[in-house]
Design an enzyme around this catalytic site. Structure first.
Site, PDB file in Angstrom:
ATOM      1  N   ASN A  11       0.873  -1.177   0.000  1.00  0.00           N
ATOM      2  CA  ASN A  11       0.000   0.000   0.000  1.00  0.00           C
ATOM      3  C   ASN A  11       0.910   1.226   0.000  1.00  0.00           C
ATOM      4  O   ASN A  11       1.536   1.533   1.016  1.00  0.00           O
ATOM      5  CB  ASN A  11      -0.889  -0.041   1.251  1.00  0.00           C
ATOM      6  CG  ASN A  11      -1.739   1.202   1.398  1.00  0.00           C
ATOM      7  OD1 ASN A  11      -1.763   2.075   0.525  1.00  0.00           O
ATOM      8  ND2 ASN A  11      -2.447   1.297   2.527  1.00  0.00           N
ATOM      9  N   TRP A  12       0.973   1.903  -1.132  1.00  0.00           N
ATOM     10  CA  TRP A  12       1.899   3.043  -1.257  1.00  0.00           C
ATOM     11  C   TRP A  12       1.308   4.336  -0.692  1.00  0.00           C
ATOM     12  O   TRP A  12       1.971   5.387  -0.737  1.00  0.00           O
ATOM     13  CB  TRP A  12       2.320   3.218  -2.727  1.00  0.00           C
ATOM     14  CG  TRP A  12       3.262   2.137  -3.193  1.00  0.00           C
ATOM     15  CD1 TRP A  12       3.751   1.102  -2.434  1.00  0.00           C
ATOM     16  CD2 TRP A  12       3.839   2.001  -4.501  1.00  0.00           C
ATOM     17  NE1 TRP A  12       4.589   0.332  -3.204  1.00  0.00           N
ATOM     18  CE2 TRP A  12       4.666   0.854  -4.472  1.00  0.00           C
ATOM     19  CE3 TRP A  12       3.729   2.720  -5.689  1.00  0.00           C
ATOM     20  CZ2 TRP A  12       5.385   0.419  -5.590  1.00  0.00           C
ATOM     21  CZ3 TRP A  12       4.451   2.295  -6.805  1.00  0.00           C
ATOM     22  CH2 TRP A  12       5.268   1.154  -6.749  1.00  0.00           C
ATOM     23  N   LYS A  13       0.086   4.280  -0.212  1.00  0.00           N
ATOM     24  CA  LYS A  13      -0.544   5.435   0.441  1.00  0.00           C
ATOM     25  C   LYS A  13      -0.348   6.708  -0.413  1.00  0.00           C
ATOM     26  O   LYS A  13      -0.333   6.626  -1.633  1.00  0.00           O
ATOM     27  CB  LYS A  13      -0.017   5.592   1.878  1.00  0.00           C
ATOM     28  CG  LYS A  13      -0.178   4.280   2.663  1.00  0.00           C
ATOM     29  CD  LYS A  13       0.031   4.409   4.145  1.00  0.00           C
ATOM     30  CE  LYS A  13      -0.162   3.043   4.806  1.00  0.00           C
ATOM     31  NZ  LYS A  13      -0.063   3.071   6.253  1.00  0.00           N
ATOM     32  N   HIS A  97      -9.491   0.864   4.896  1.00  0.00           N
ATOM     33  CA  HIS A  97      -8.225   1.041   5.614  1.00  0.00           C
ATOM     34  C   HIS A  97      -8.451   1.953   6.824  1.00  0.00           C
ATOM     35  O   HIS A  97      -9.250   2.894   6.758  1.00  0.00           O
ATOM     36  CB  HIS A  97      -7.172   1.647   4.668  1.00  0.00           C
ATOM     37  CG  HIS A  97      -5.804   1.597   5.248  1.00  0.00           C
ATOM     38  ND1 HIS A  97      -5.368   2.513   6.179  1.00  0.00           N
ATOM     39  CD2 HIS A  97      -4.780   0.722   5.059  1.00  0.00           C
ATOM     40  CE1 HIS A  97      -4.126   2.199   6.536  1.00  0.00           C
ATOM     41  NE2 HIS A  97      -3.748   1.121   5.866  1.00  0.00           N
ATOM     42  N   GLU A  99      -6.832   4.331   7.984  1.00  0.00           N
ATOM     43  CA  GLU A  99      -6.619   5.761   7.731  1.00  0.00           C
ATOM     44  C   GLU A  99      -7.850   6.381   7.087  1.00  0.00           C
ATOM     45  O   GLU A  99      -8.166   7.549   7.321  1.00  0.00           O
ATOM     46  CB  GLU A  99      -5.357   5.950   6.869  1.00  0.00           C
ATOM     47  CG  GLU A  99      -4.099   5.699   7.704  1.00  0.00           C
ATOM     48  CD  GLU A  99      -2.907   5.164   6.929  1.00  0.00           C
ATOM     49  OE1 GLU A  99      -2.904   5.229   5.691  1.00  0.00           O
ATOM     50  OE2 GLU A  99      -1.979   4.658   7.590  1.00  0.00           O
ATOM     51  N   GLU A 169      -5.191  -5.244  10.320  1.00  0.00           N
ATOM     52  CA  GLU A 169      -4.175  -4.229  10.569  1.00  0.00           C
ATOM     53  C   GLU A 169      -4.463  -3.548  11.905  1.00  0.00           C
ATOM     54  O   GLU A 169      -5.293  -2.631  11.972  1.00  0.00           O
ATOM     55  CB  GLU A 169      -4.207  -3.173   9.454  1.00  0.00           C
ATOM     56  CG  GLU A 169      -3.895  -3.723   8.086  1.00  0.00           C
ATOM     57  CD  GLU A 169      -3.293  -2.661   7.176  1.00  0.00           C
ATOM     58  OE1 GLU A 169      -2.283  -2.961   6.537  1.00  0.00           O
ATOM     59  OE2 GLU A 169      -3.814  -1.535   7.124  1.00  0.00           O
ATOM     60  N   GLY A 175       2.731   1.944  10.867  1.00  0.00           N
ATOM     61  CA  GLY A 175       3.696   3.037  10.754  1.00  0.00           C
ATOM     62  C   GLY A 175       4.369   3.395  12.062  1.00  0.00           C
ATOM     63  O   GLY A 175       5.008   4.438  12.177  1.00  0.00           O
ATOM     64  N   SER A 215       3.692  -2.507  10.241  1.00  0.00           N
ATOM     65  CA  SER A 215       5.144  -2.578  10.418  1.00  0.00           C
ATOM     66  C   SER A 215       5.750  -3.910   9.962  1.00  0.00           C
ATOM     67  O   SER A 215       6.688  -4.409  10.587  1.00  0.00           O
ATOM     68  CB  SER A 215       5.529  -2.267  11.874  1.00  0.00           C
ATOM     69  OG  SER A 215       5.101  -0.964  12.218  1.00  0.00           O
ATOM     70  N   GLY A 236       2.980  -1.242   4.274  1.00  0.00           N
ATOM     71  CA  GLY A 236       2.997   0.193   3.987  1.00  0.00           C
ATOM     72  C   GLY A 236       4.418   0.653   3.711  1.00  0.00           C
ATOM     73  O   GLY A 236       4.966   0.443   2.631  1.00  0.00           O
ATOM     74  N   GLY A 237       5.031   1.249   4.726  1.00  0.00           N
ATOM     75  CA  GLY A 237       6.354   1.864   4.583  1.00  0.00           C
ATOM     76  C   GLY A 237       7.378   1.003   3.850  1.00  0.00           C
ATOM     77  O   GLY A 237       8.080   1.493   2.955  1.00  0.00           O
TER      78      GLY A 237
HETATM   79  P1  13P Z   1       3.179   0.124   7.723  1.00  0.00           P
HETATM   80  O1  13P Z   1       3.681  -1.144   7.059  1.00  0.00           O
HETATM   81  O2  13P Z   1       3.908   1.349   7.290  1.00  0.00           O
HETATM   82  O3  13P Z   1       3.070  -0.041   9.203  1.00  0.00           O
HETATM   83  O4  13P Z   1       1.672   0.333   7.178  1.00  0.00           O
HETATM   84  C1  13P Z   1       0.787  -0.708   7.218  1.00  0.00           C
HETATM   85  C2  13P Z   1      -0.414  -0.336   6.414  1.00  0.00           C
HETATM   86  O5  13P Z   1      -1.166   0.547   6.787  1.00  0.00           O
HETATM   87  C3  13P Z   1      -0.643  -1.051   5.156  1.00  0.00           C
HETATM   88  O6  13P Z   1      -1.911  -0.805   4.648  1.00  0.00           O
END
Ligand code: 13P
Length: 254
Positions: A11-13, A97, A99, A169, A175, A215, A236-237
């Site tokens: 997920n590149w957000k 998600h 967020e 998640e 994050g 993470s 994510g990251g």
């Molecule tokens: P991180 O891997 O940066 O913790 O993010 C997880 C995420 O929200 C994937 O959708």
């Protein structure tokens, strides 16, 4: 052992311009060219979908949207439909998600509508659930997840949800560098699978993939994937860098 095929999704957000996204995708395609035992998906931001779809065409990397709206088209400024995501080359879409729930008012009800439109549009929904730190501390994890699953999947049949992917998640692990331990994650994944069994039956619950997100990195993927109910990761990251993400995809061959 089960025969669920792992899915590693990035997920590149809200990161990367079109050219940065295409460059990362180009690099990734090469690095994972032999990863035949795992499904791979990346979800760039909307404007990068079409250019990245050209890059991943014919490769093992699939493309996903990070969100969608449930109407086909119309006067809905700022929104995008399942059909438009498919037109841009997507096969998957991330829905619900944390967020989006936290910053954009997404609810179990809107998540349910979005899953419906994804299914109708032939997109594979990656349906996210998870508890906040406060909810975990007050021992509400299971009741929160119960509600998110029950309401999010309300009124669907198991046939309609055949391709569904669930992503657990924990919000406190996103994050933050704080990964749920593999035992903590397994406990929840087992709970989610038993809920799916109760609602949709045994064979459904045995075939549905449940990803862990929060993470995930090359250092912890093997331990997480060793758990019987963890079928992949939503990253994510660590998905933003092709080398790092490819190490997660290729964790078995390390
Ligand atoms: P991180 O891997 O940066 O913790 O993010 C997880 C995420 O929200 C994937 O959708």
């Amino acid at each position: 052992m089960n025969n669920r095929r792992p899915l590693i999704a990035g997920n590149w957000k809200m990161y990367k311009t079109c050219s940065e996204a295409s460059e990362t995708a180009r690099h990734l395609v090469k690095l994972v060219a032999d990863a035949k035992d795992v499904d791979i998906m990346i979800a760039p931001q909307f404007t990068a979908l079409a250019p990245v779809s050209e890059v991943v065409k014919g490769s093992l990397v699939s493309l996903g949207g990070q969100n969608l709206f449930w109407e086909k088209e119309g006067a809905y400024t700022g929104e995008i439909s399942a059909e438009m995501l498919i037109d841009a080359g997507c096969s998957h879409v991330i829905i619900g998600h944390s967020e989006r729930r936290q910053y954009f008012g997404e609810t179990d009800n809107t998540v349910n509508k979005k899953i419906n439109s994804a299914i109708k549009g032939q997109l594979i929904p990656v349906f996210c659930v998870g508890e906040t730190e406060k909810e975990r501390e007050s021992k509400d994890t299971f009741s929160v997840l119960d509600k998110q699953i029950t309401k999010g999947l309300e009124s669907f049949s198991s046939d309609q949800l055949e391709k569904l992917v669930v992503a657990y998640e924990p919000v406190w692990a996103i994050g933050t560098g704080k990964t749920a331990t593999s035992d903590q994650a397994q406990e929840v994944h087992q709970f989610l699978r038993s809920m799916l069994e109760k609602i949709f039956g045994d064979s459904f619950s045995k075939t549905i993939r449940i990803l862990y997100g929060g993470s995930v990195k090359p250092e912890n993927i093997a331990e997480l994937m060793a758990m019987p109910d963890i079928d992949g990761a939503l990253v994510g990251g660590a998905s933003l860098d092709a080398e790092t993400f490819s190490k997660i995809v290729l964790f078995k061959t390390k």
